[in-house]
Design a protein around this motif. Structure first.
Motif, PDB file in Angstrom:
ATOM      1  N   GLN A 102       0.678  -1.098   0.052  1.00  0.00           N
ATOM      2  CA  GLN A 102       0.106  -0.042   0.096  1.00  0.00           C
ATOM      3  C   GLN A 102       0.787   1.396   0.033  1.00  0.00           C
ATOM      4  O   GLN A 102       0.339   2.281   0.344  1.00  0.00           O
ATOM      5  CB  GLN A 102      -0.943   0.073   1.330  1.00  0.00           C
ATOM      6  CG  GLN A 102      -1.878  -1.209   1.164  1.00  0.00           C
ATOM      7  CD  GLN A 102      -2.886  -1.090   2.344  1.00  0.00           C
ATOM      8  OE1 GLN A 102      -2.869  -0.461   3.247  1.00  0.00           O
ATOM      9  NE2 GLN A 102      -4.190  -1.867   2.083  1.00  0.00           N
ATOM     10  N   VAL A 103       2.046   1.141  -0.452  1.00  0.00           N
ATOM     11  CA  VAL A 103       2.923   2.517  -0.656  1.00  0.00           C
ATOM     12  C   VAL A 103       2.451   2.893  -1.861  1.00  0.00           C
ATOM     13  O   VAL A 103       1.935   2.541  -2.933  1.00  0.00           O
ATOM     14  CB  VAL A 103       4.449   2.052  -0.784  1.00  0.00           C
ATOM     15  CG1 VAL A 103       5.301   3.042  -1.325  1.00  0.00           C
ATOM     16  CG2 VAL A 103       4.878   1.439   0.378  1.00  0.00           C
ATOM     17  N   GLY A 104       2.373   4.531  -1.641  1.00  0.00           N
ATOM     18  CA  GLY A 104       2.270   5.105  -2.852  1.00  0.00           C
ATOM     19  C   GLY A 104       3.268   6.029  -3.144  1.00  0.00           C
ATOM     20  O   GLY A 104       3.756   6.848  -2.164  1.00  0.00           O
ATOM     21  N   VAL A 131       4.221   9.511  -5.853  1.00  0.00           N
ATOM     22  CA  VAL A 131       3.687  10.412  -6.883  1.00  0.00           C
ATOM     23  C   VAL A 131       4.763  10.245  -8.257  1.00  0.00           C
ATOM     24  O   VAL A 131       5.640   9.834  -8.185  1.00  0.00           O
ATOM     25  CB  VAL A 131       3.308  11.867  -6.339  1.00  0.00           C
ATOM     26  CG1 VAL A 131       2.570  11.853  -5.144  1.00  0.00           C
ATOM     27  CG2 VAL A 131       4.707  12.480  -6.120  1.00  0.00           C
ATOM     28  N   GLN A 159       2.170   1.391   3.595  1.00  0.00           N
ATOM     29  CA  GLN A 159       1.619   2.648   3.622  1.00  0.00           C
ATOM     30  C   GLN A 159       2.020   3.905   3.432  1.00  0.00           C
ATOM     31  O   GLN A 159       1.517   4.973   3.627  1.00  0.00           O
ATOM     32  CB  GLN A 159       0.631   2.730   4.763  1.00  0.00           C
ATOM     33  CG  GLN A 159      -0.520   1.702   4.650  1.00  0.00           C
ATOM     34  CD  GLN A 159      -1.777   1.692   5.704  1.00  0.00           C
ATOM     35  OE1 GLN A 159      -1.495   2.377   6.781  1.00  0.00           O
ATOM     36  NE2 GLN A 159      -2.796   1.286   5.459  1.00  0.00           N
ATOM     37  N   THR A 160       3.668   3.937   3.304  1.00  0.00           N
ATOM     38  CA  THR A 160       4.406   5.228   3.080  1.00  0.00           C
ATOM     39  C   THR A 160       3.625   5.798   1.931  1.00  0.00           C
ATOM     40  O   THR A 160       3.365   5.421   1.055  1.00  0.00           O
ATOM     41  CB  THR A 160       5.773   4.810   3.020  1.00  0.00           C
ATOM     42  OG1 THR A 160       6.298   4.093   3.998  1.00  0.00           O
ATOM     43  CG2 THR A 160       6.585   6.040   2.647  1.00  0.00           C
ATOM     44  N   GLY A 161       3.658   7.151   2.060  1.00  0.00           N
ATOM     45  CA  GLY A 161       3.046   7.906   0.908  1.00  0.00           C
ATOM     46  C   GLY A 161       4.518   9.024   0.451  1.00  0.00           C
ATOM     47  O   GLY A 161       4.786   9.843   1.258  1.00  0.00           O
ATOM     48  N   SER A 166       3.227   8.891   6.039  1.00  0.00           N
ATOM     49  CA  SER A 166       2.456   9.745   4.662  1.00  0.00           C
ATOM     50  C   SER A 166       2.131  11.271   5.276  1.00  0.00           C
ATOM     51  O   SER A 166       1.205  11.614   6.184  1.00  0.00           O
ATOM     52  CB  SER A 166       1.285   9.023   4.285  1.00  0.00           C
ATOM     53  OG  SER A 166       0.640   9.823   3.239  1.00  0.00           O
ATOM     54  N   PRO A 167       2.931  12.262   4.867  1.00  0.00           N
ATOM     55  CA  PRO A 167       4.019  12.072   4.103  1.00  0.00           C
ATOM     56  C   PRO A 167       5.256  11.474   4.687  1.00  0.00           C
ATOM     57  O   PRO A 167       5.712  11.368   5.926  1.00  0.00           O
ATOM     58  CB  PRO A 167       4.180  13.595   3.802  1.00  0.00           C
ATOM     59  CG  PRO A 167       3.737  14.432   5.037  1.00  0.00           C
ATOM     60  CD  PRO A 167       2.568  13.521   5.334  1.00  0.00           C
ATOM     61  N   ARG A 186       8.795  10.258   5.869  1.00  0.00           N
ATOM     62  CA  ARG A 186       9.987  10.758   6.518  1.00  0.00           C
ATOM     63  C   ARG A 186      11.038   9.907   6.827  1.00  0.00           C
ATOM     64  O   ARG A 186      10.827   8.511   6.578  1.00  0.00           O
ATOM     65  CB  ARG A 186       9.651  11.314   7.757  1.00  0.00           C
ATOM     66  CG  ARG A 186       8.581  12.453   7.691  1.00  0.00           C
ATOM     67  CD  ARG A 186       8.447  13.125   9.102  1.00  0.00           C
ATOM     68  NE  ARG A 186       7.746  14.437   8.972  1.00  0.00           N
ATOM     69  CZ  ARG A 186       6.500  14.588   9.005  1.00  0.00           C
ATOM     70  NH1 ARG A 186       5.762  13.520   8.816  1.00  0.00           N
ATOM     71  NH2 ARG A 186       5.812  15.875   8.641  1.00  0.00           N
TER      72      ARG A 186
END
Lengths: 349, 349, 349
Positions: free
Chosen positions: B271-273, B275, B289-291, B305-306, B308
């Motif tokens: 579930q990482v996103g 951009v 789940q990192t964004g 997310s965001p 770091r």
């Protein structure tokens, strides 16, 4: 194809009571805000009671003690369940796949088909597969070697059931779902990843529903198991060797990583992620987008990523709104103390 | 179908040594907590050593220097890899798709099929497609015009390979995956969105694995590229013009937006996103789940997310637990200072 | 198959002007950093102007007033749109599915097919379905009973369109998408979940695009509706009774829960989640991974999970970086005040 019934006939079917016109002809069902004079609607939630007099519905199912200024109501104990019961009357299920094997389906001669089985066109059923009585397979579905499907299941089109998976009775599998794909297992060996054969299976117990395009991986060894009565929504990922207990509800786009064991009657919101090798106790509940990386005790409600007990999470979220201001307040305090100590220094000097 | 071997034969195969009964008949493999007297299991992780004496396993693969009070062990250098090696012995791969073209498959006469190719029923292969030697296509898979698949690939059922995509050798594509769908590109023109034709391709290099129902979009122009040895799990989204380096591991439900370039040996949790238009350095790692909305330097580990750097993220997360209390403490400090200055005012007055 | 044009011919087609060699032969199109001497490229974004002199491109489309030290440019008003216009010239669409019904397709005799319709191999079209003129169905697609598809649509392979769904004109549906799967509706009844029949439909209006493996559930009653011009990316989940307005753009892996109504011209980043029964105003925008659990007013831009107006969210995120340090500063303030009051106590004593 539309069913016609009078309000009187409907009241009789539902063991309810008409207040108003018992001879009104009802053609269809509709939501309260969309219903017209030929439609029956319902009000279950007290907050929609204002619709009673606004609605154009010919008749409305209501609970005891609810009146309507003008127009007909049918009083029943549970308006919502009664309304849903009428779905089967007004929208009877249409059989799309004829009983038997479609001429354009490909069924291995060693596959065993129960009585009343319906196999759609372009389905492909491999050797040794067994399909229970009255089960329906929609077109373009693939049933792998030695896979077993129980009785009265519905498998929609474009589903993939891989080698050896076992599906119970009355299971519903929505379109495009994949059951028994290889678990994601690789061993790092001299700087490359070597595939670990995934030789286990998937077991889906009775009365489970699997959503569209959901994927459930086969176990590395042993079983990935979804226990009876559990409902899984669309686009979920269930990894290898996961166990999900009985009567869980798992909303769309949720992912559960390898070997995690989820208890009975858990509820997971949409887009939840649970990492691997965890134990989730019975009745645990997860808000949408929760990210879980630790075991969760039975009955706990959690939220956030990383997840926290929901009351604690809510307090933190509320506090966060004040964080930018807090930074200023602390700076202000520091200034005051500095100026105090400056004053003190001045006075002391 | 079950293979039978004695512990002695297994030890010989694995170049290991039996401590205990070398004539014990082993029927199958099982996890240590599920194994019975006819099963072989293994212990690789020291934290499971307690299972050595609890397990009912007939025999257990162990590393050097590990003893069992009662029962048989086979000592090998690497118990896990040795165990996995036995998968191929005890669970030999079953060929489901016969070599040749199934009578119910549709293969254009201009398509080129290598030696030993197996094309399942209801596969459809368009003009100009090329399929390398010993590649297996499971049923209901579609291979678009001029698409090329290398040697010894396995493409499971219900896969879509679009026009012109190029797949290397020994690639495994799980069920329902889509490779070469149109990139998501639209230009706003007088208040509506006009589709930008997506005329590029997708290139999948050798030894890549693509998960079930994963989608990889074709480039607007040029290539979307997955480099050799990379493994992508189920339900991932790889957008147009993305490049993913060699030997990356990308867990389920991760999404990578357009034109982002990911280095070699990166690891992405579920579930990482990420951009679009970013550069991710070699060896970067992303917690589940990192964004990510900024470039990430090589070797960095990030979370949140965001996102770091993970150490910073952990400090913040730990601090967050104390944020509600911090608000109270600052209010307390403010009160103290107010009362001080009130006292001072009083004294001054 | 490659088209050959001179720079002069291209300029004429685009109503632009050649600066340099108008007789240069162009073979293909490429991105500025990948283009070679036979390629045409473009520069639309001023930040790429440095590529003008670095690029090996034979010719470059540029806006007015942009010069190149050496080599040819074609000056046009909008270099990006002009470049995209050339896609159709250099990469003309290839017809993969022949007009008519493939011999290996299965079309019910009561289905109605418009003029110029192309039905690929192993498509299955049920009774009562209607398919409009010039629509193309790629192989292995299933069209349910009474489903209607408009004119000039493209439905790629392995798509599932269920019973009664209605698709407008010029709709594009990428591979593996599922339209009309059952909504996720169950009623808890004496400790088990009973399925609520999902008897509504899905309506997709004109000029919509649906991404690969995206799922759109049918309404419980009434309609799930995607209004005209809206573009939905891959692996999105649209639940039962959702309405999405006109000309929205929804990026990959986004999920929208039941009965939520989204206005016109909204933009949703990837992996956004919106819970059920909300109202989202026209023109609202959502950053990637936003989690929405409250109504959003028209024109608002939100981010974070839980979502906040983006300026507020950015302030909080910036503050968070200083939170660990803030805890120390507050501890320091507390110490100072303690020591002050100790000093005061001392003095008073």
């Amino acid at each position: 194809m539309q069913k016609l019934m009078t309000t009187g006939e409907i009241a009789k079917l539902l063991q309810g009571k008409v207040l108003g016109d018992a001879a009104l002809s009802i053609q269809s069902l509709a939501k309260i805000e969309e219903a017209g004079p030929k439609d029956l609607s319902f009000i279950a939630n007290p907050k929609y009671v204002r619709f009673l007099d606004e609605s154009r519905a010919g008749a409305i199912l209501v609970g005891p003690g609810i009146a309507r200024k003008a127009g007909t109501v049918i009083v029943v104990d549970n308006p919502y369940l009664s309304f849903v019961k009428l779905f089967e009357v007004f929208f009877p299920e249409v059989r799309e796949v004829a009983i038997g094997v479609h001429a354009a389906a490909v069924v291995d001669k060693t596959a065993e088909l129960g009585e009343g089985v319906a196999i759609g066109a372009c389905c492909v059923i491999e050797a040794g597969a067994k399909i229970g009585a009255d089960t329906i397979l929609y077109p373009n579905t693939h049933v792998g070697r030695d896979a077993e499907i129980g009785k009265q299941c519905i498998v929609y089109s474009n589903v993939s059931l891989r080698y050896g998976v076992r599906i119970g009775d009355r299971v519903v599998i929505q379109n495009g779902a994949v059951i028994g794909s290889d678990g994601f297992g690789f061993a790092a060996e001299s700087n490359v990843f070597r595939k670990i054969p995934q030789v286990g299976i998937v077991v889906i117990e009775d009365d489970v529903e699997i959503g569209a395009n959901t994927t459930i991986d086969r176990a590395t060894l042993g079983q990935t198991r979804i226990c009876r009565g559990t409902k899984i929504d669309n686009l979920c990922q269930i990894a290898h060797n996961v166990t999900i207990g009985e009567h869980c509800v798992i909303a769309a786009q949720t992912g559960i990583a390898g070997s995690t064991a989820i208890g009975n009657r858990c509820q997971l919101g949409g887009q939840v992620g649970i990492v691997g090798h965890l134990k989730i106790g019975d009745g645990a509940m997860f808000a949408a987008q929760t990210g879980v990386s630790n075991n969760v005790a039975a009955g706990t409600v959690v939220s956030g990523s990383p997840s926290r007990p929901i009351a604690h999470w809510k307090r933190i979220e509320a506090s966060l709104n004040r964080l930018p201001e807090l930074l200023k307040r602390v700076r202000e305090l520091e200034k005051q103390l500095e100026s105090q100590s400056a004053t003190v220094d001045e006075k002391s000097s």
